[in-house]
Design a protein around this motif. Sequence first.
Motif, PDB file in Angstrom:
ATOM      1  N   HIS A 149       0.928  -1.233  -0.176  1.00 59.42           N
ATOM      2  CA  HIS A 149       0.102   0.040   0.030  1.00 59.42           C
ATOM      3  C   HIS A 149       0.873   1.238  -0.026  1.00 59.42           C
ATOM      4  O   HIS A 149       2.204   0.982   0.398  1.00 59.42           O
TER       5      HIS A 149
ATOM      6  N   LYS B 199       0.491   5.619   0.506  1.00 57.13           N
ATOM      7  CA  LYS B 199      -0.220   6.891   0.794  1.00 57.13           C
ATOM      8  C   LYS B 199       0.716   8.083   0.455  1.00 57.13           C
ATOM      9  O   LYS B 199       1.662   8.033   1.064  1.00 57.13           O
TER      10      LYS B 199
ATOM     11  N   TYR C 189       0.864   8.593  -6.433  1.00 54.41           N
ATOM     12  CA  TYR C 189      -0.081   7.462  -6.543  1.00 54.41           C
ATOM     13  C   TYR C 189      -0.250   6.810  -5.196  1.00 54.41           C
ATOM     14  O   TYR C 189       0.666   6.500  -4.331  1.00 54.41           O
ATOM     15  N   SER C 190      -1.767   6.894  -4.557  1.00 52.81           N
ATOM     16  CA  SER C 190      -2.037   5.946  -3.405  1.00 52.81           C
ATOM     17  C   SER C 190      -2.936   4.812  -3.579  1.00 52.81           C
ATOM     18  O   SER C 190      -3.463   4.780  -4.766  1.00 52.81           O
ATOM     19  N   GLY C 191      -2.654   3.866  -3.017  1.00 50.94           N
ATOM     20  CA  GLY C 191      -3.376   2.587  -2.991  1.00 50.94           C
ATOM     21  C   GLY C 191      -3.284   1.825  -2.042  1.00 50.94           C
ATOM     22  O   GLY C 191      -2.529   1.979  -1.284  1.00 50.94           O
ATOM     23  N   HIS C 192      -4.003   0.712  -2.204  1.00 51.29           N
ATOM     24  CA  HIS C 192      -4.034  -0.273  -1.078  1.00 51.29           C
ATOM     25  C   HIS C 192      -3.813  -1.929  -1.713  1.00 51.29           C
ATOM     26  O   HIS C 192      -3.730  -2.170  -2.924  1.00 51.29           O
TER      27      HIS C 192
ATOM     28  N   PRO D 247      -4.881  -5.333  -2.178  1.00 46.75           N
ATOM     29  CA  PRO D 247      -6.334  -5.855  -2.550  1.00 46.75           C
ATOM     30  C   PRO D 247      -6.509  -7.134  -1.607  1.00 46.75           C
ATOM     31  O   PRO D 247      -5.836  -7.430  -1.095  1.00 46.75           O
TER      32      PRO D 247
ATOM     33  N   LEU E  37       2.577   1.516  -8.017  1.00 44.37           N
ATOM     34  CA  LEU E  37       2.141   2.875  -7.234  1.00 44.37           C
ATOM     35  C   LEU E  37       3.182   3.890  -7.101  1.00 44.37           C
ATOM     36  O   LEU E  37       3.117   4.975  -6.459  1.00 44.37           O
TER      37      LEU E  37
ATOM     38  N   ALA F 177      -3.890  -1.888  -5.621  1.00 48.52           N
ATOM     39  CA  ALA F 177      -4.834  -1.215  -6.405  1.00 48.52           C
ATOM     40  C   ALA F 177      -4.825   0.286  -5.896  1.00 48.52           C
ATOM     41  O   ALA F 177      -4.985   0.723  -4.822  1.00 48.52           O
ATOM     42  N   CYS F 178      -4.883   1.140  -7.076  1.00 48.88           N
ATOM     43  CA  CYS F 178      -4.684   2.576  -7.029  1.00 48.88           C
ATOM     44  C   CYS F 178      -5.996   3.074  -6.405  1.00 48.88           C
ATOM     45  O   CYS F 178      -7.104   2.627  -7.242  1.00 48.88           O
ATOM     46  N   ASP F 179      -5.853   3.862  -5.630  1.00 47.85           N
ATOM     47  CA  ASP F 179      -7.080   4.712  -5.248  1.00 47.85           C
ATOM     48  C   ASP F 179      -7.110   5.913  -5.423  1.00 47.85           C
ATOM     49  O   ASP F 179      -8.273   6.829  -5.824  1.00 47.85           O
ATOM     50  N   SER F 180      -6.003   6.689  -5.789  1.00 48.76           N
ATOM     51  CA  SER F 180      -6.072   8.332  -6.098  1.00 48.76           C
ATOM     52  C   SER F 180      -4.645   8.748  -6.892  1.00 48.76           C
ATOM     53  O   SER F 180      -3.724   7.939  -6.544  1.00 48.76           O
TER      54      SER F 180
END
Length: 195
Positions: A56, A58, A63-66, A68, A80, A88-91
């Motif tokens: 992950h 932040k 890129y921010s992501g977590h 899965p 990321l 998994a990219c969130d923003s």
Amino acid sequence: NLKREIRVSADIPCEEGVLIAAEVLNNKSTYNQLELTSGRMAVVKRGDIVVGAIGHRKALFGYSGHIPESVAVGDTLQILNMGGVIGACDSINASFGQPFDVRVLGVVLGFPYLGERIGVPVRIGMEKLAIEPPLDTLGIPVVAIAGTCMNSGKTVAATELVRGLSRRGLRVGAVKLTGVSLMRDALSMRDAGAV
């Protein structure tokens, strides 16, 4: 210590730090490099096969992501950061465009058992660090630099401290302690005189 030829398995543990092989699915004109283990930056193109760590991130300026819930062969994830964190990219940061999409090929296997062909998933930090290691500096001063944001100048300040202390004839050791930092920062401090 991976070689150019690796073995992969479809049985992927979806855990932070597990190394997966993936095929890059798109081209990018910005934020289009990955740092190699040598610290050298390499341009990435569609069709390249890369190895990255499930993780992950932040980031205010990237890129921010977590991680899965599960990862399977054929899944599409995103790179990321330039250090090779895959999740998994969130923003996104609009100035960097969309991240690299990658198709998962499998978990990278290592073969730690001498004389056996039993592969185990390779992960960053396979050897656990002590939770509370003893700290005996032997009287050597320790300087820590902390900041609340990316690109706030922490590494620049550390590099200049290393440079100044080294020029005074002192032997300086340096390290950057972050989860997804790049070698370029440690190499910058080494270039400034850190041992």
